[in-house]
Design a protein around this motif. Structure first.
Motif, PDB file in Angstrom:
ATOM      1  N   ALA A  35      -9.372  44.624  -0.081  1.00  0.00           N
ATOM      2  CA  ALA A  35      -7.959  44.210  -0.048  1.00  0.00           C
ATOM      3  C   ALA A  35      -7.794  42.806  -0.617  1.00  0.00           C
ATOM      4  N   SER A  36      -8.635  41.861  -0.179  1.00  0.00           N
ATOM      5  CA  SER A  36      -8.501  40.495  -0.687  1.00  0.00           C
ATOM      6  C   SER A  36      -8.858  40.415  -2.169  1.00  0.00           C
ATOM      7  N   ALA A  37      -9.814  41.221  -2.622  1.00  0.00           N
ATOM      8  CA  ALA A  37     -10.172  41.234  -4.044  1.00  0.00           C
ATOM      9  C   ALA A  37      -9.024  41.791  -4.886  1.00  0.00           C
ATOM     10  N   LEU A  71      -7.582  33.586  -3.480  1.00  0.00           N
ATOM     11  CA  LEU A  71      -8.956  33.178  -3.788  1.00  0.00           C
ATOM     12  C   LEU A  71      -9.628  32.596  -2.556  1.00  0.00           C
ATOM     13  N   TRP A  72      -8.917  31.758  -1.798  1.00  0.00           N
ATOM     14  CA  TRP A  72      -9.480  31.207  -0.568  1.00  0.00           C
ATOM     15  C   TRP A  72      -9.778  32.306   0.444  1.00  0.00           C
ATOM     16  N   TRP A  73      -8.855  33.256   0.590  1.00  0.00           N
ATOM     17  CA  TRP A  73      -9.069  34.345   1.547  1.00  0.00           C
ATOM     18  C   TRP A  73     -10.264  35.197   1.133  1.00  0.00           C
ATOM     19  N   TYR A  74     -10.385  35.448  -0.173  1.00  0.00           N
ATOM     20  CA  TYR A  74     -11.523  36.211  -0.694  1.00  0.00           C
ATOM     21  C   TYR A  74     -12.824  35.451  -0.453  1.00  0.00           C
ATOM     22  N   ALA A  75     -12.820  34.136  -0.730  1.00  0.00           N
ATOM     23  CA  ALA A  75     -14.023  33.325  -0.519  1.00  0.00           C
ATOM     24  C   ALA A  75     -14.412  33.296   0.961  1.00  0.00           C
ATOM     25  N   LEU A  76     -13.407  33.247   1.843  1.00  0.00           N
ATOM     26  CA  LEU A  76     -13.698  33.240   3.278  1.00  0.00           C
ATOM     27  C   LEU A  76     -14.347  34.538   3.744  1.00  0.00           C
ATOM     28  N   TYR A  78     -16.820  35.888   2.583  1.00  0.00           N
ATOM     29  CA  TYR A  78     -18.266  35.771   2.465  1.00  0.00           C
ATOM     30  C   TYR A  78     -18.883  34.953   3.602  1.00  0.00           C
ATOM     31  N   ILE A  79     -18.063  34.314   4.418  1.00  0.00           N
ATOM     32  CA  ILE A  79     -18.556  33.542   5.558  1.00  0.00           C
ATOM     33  C   ILE A  79     -18.265  34.362   6.821  1.00  0.00           C
ATOM     34  N   PRO A  80     -19.297  34.758   7.550  1.00  0.00           N
ATOM     35  CA  PRO A  80     -19.074  35.600   8.727  1.00  0.00           C
ATOM     36  C   PRO A  80     -18.100  34.971   9.730  1.00  0.00           C
ATOM     37  N   GLY A  81     -17.060  35.693  10.062  1.00  0.00           N
ATOM     38  CA  GLY A  81     -16.081  35.261  11.048  1.00  0.00           C
ATOM     39  C   GLY A  81     -15.033  34.277  10.556  1.00  0.00           C
ATOM     40  N   ALA A  82     -15.134  33.821   9.315  1.00  0.00           N
ATOM     41  CA  ALA A  82     -14.216  32.782   8.809  1.00  0.00           C
ATOM     42  C   ALA A  82     -12.780  33.283   8.691  1.00  0.00           C
ATOM     43  N   GLN A  83     -12.585  34.500   8.234  1.00  0.00           N
ATOM     44  CA  GLN A  83     -11.216  35.023   8.121  1.00  0.00           C
ATOM     45  C   GLN A  83     -10.546  35.127   9.483  1.00  0.00           C
ATOM     46  N   ARG A  84     -11.315  35.533  10.478  1.00  0.00           N
ATOM     47  CA  ARG A  84     -10.765  35.651  11.839  1.00  0.00           C
ATOM     48  C   ARG A  84     -10.374  34.278  12.382  1.00  0.00           C
ATOM     49  N   VAL A  85     -11.214  33.271  12.161  1.00  0.00           N
ATOM     50  CA  VAL A  85     -10.930  31.926  12.664  1.00  0.00           C
ATOM     51  C   VAL A  85      -9.717  31.342  11.956  1.00  0.00           C
ATOM     52  N   VAL A  86      -9.670  31.430  10.627  1.00  0.00           N
ATOM     53  CA  VAL A  86      -8.541  30.884   9.870  1.00  0.00           C
ATOM     54  C   VAL A  86      -7.265  31.654  10.216  1.00  0.00           C
ATOM     55  N   GLY A  87      -7.371  32.964  10.332  1.00  0.00           N
ATOM     56  CA  GLY A  87      -6.204  33.768  10.717  1.00  0.00           C
ATOM     57  C   GLY A  87      -5.678  33.370  12.075  1.00  0.00           C
ATOM     58  N   GLY A  88      -6.570  33.060  13.014  1.00  0.00           N
ATOM     59  CA  GLY A  88      -6.147  32.616  14.336  1.00  0.00           C
ATOM     60  C   GLY A  88      -5.498  31.241  14.305  1.00  0.00           C
ATOM     61  N   CYS A  89      -5.972  30.369  13.426  1.00  0.00           N
ATOM     62  CA  CYS A  89      -5.382  29.028  13.315  1.00  0.00           C
ATOM     63  C   CYS A  89      -3.983  29.077  12.691  1.00  0.00           C
ATOM     64  N   VAL A  90      -3.760  30.011  11.802  1.00  0.00           N
ATOM     65  CA  VAL A  90      -2.473  30.109  11.117  1.00  0.00           C
ATOM     66  C   VAL A  90      -1.396  30.691  12.043  1.00  0.00           C
ATOM     67  N   GLN A  91      -1.818  31.565  12.945  1.00  0.00           N
ATOM     68  CA  GLN A  91      -0.839  32.199  13.840  1.00  0.00           C
ATOM     69  C   GLN A  91      -0.319  31.212  14.771  1.00  0.00           C
TER      70      GLN A  91
END
Length: 91
Positions: A35-37, A71-76, A78-91
């Protein structure tokens, strides 16, 4: 916008050189990243289209920002758990 998008496309192409196109495409469109790609590639194409063909400055700007975020979301991805952490910070 054109140089920015071409730079991003070349950056993506460099990963083809590093790991091979088949392996990179396989990783890009894996279950976790497809999806991010797709959003990233759509925004890249949209930026180029509105900059070169339609020449609508506002949409170029919108697609450039969306391209950067994708691009940032796609890059994240590749880092385990990074999308979940950033998604939680944005909410």
């Amino acid at each position: 916008a054109i140089i920015y998008s071409l730079g991003n496309a070349l950056g993506l192409a460099s990963t083809f050189f590093l790991m091979g196109p088949r392996a990179q495409l396989k990783r890009m469109f894996s279950k976790r990243r497809w999806a991010s790609a797709c959003v990233y590639l759509f925004c890249l194409a949209g930026t180029l289209y509105f900059a070169l063909v339609a020449q609508v400055f506002v949409l170029v700007l919108v697609f450039m920002i969306a391209q950067w975020l994708a691009l940032w979301w796609y890059a994240l991805s590749y880092i385990p758990g990074a999308q979940r952490v950033v998604g939680g910070c944005v909410q």
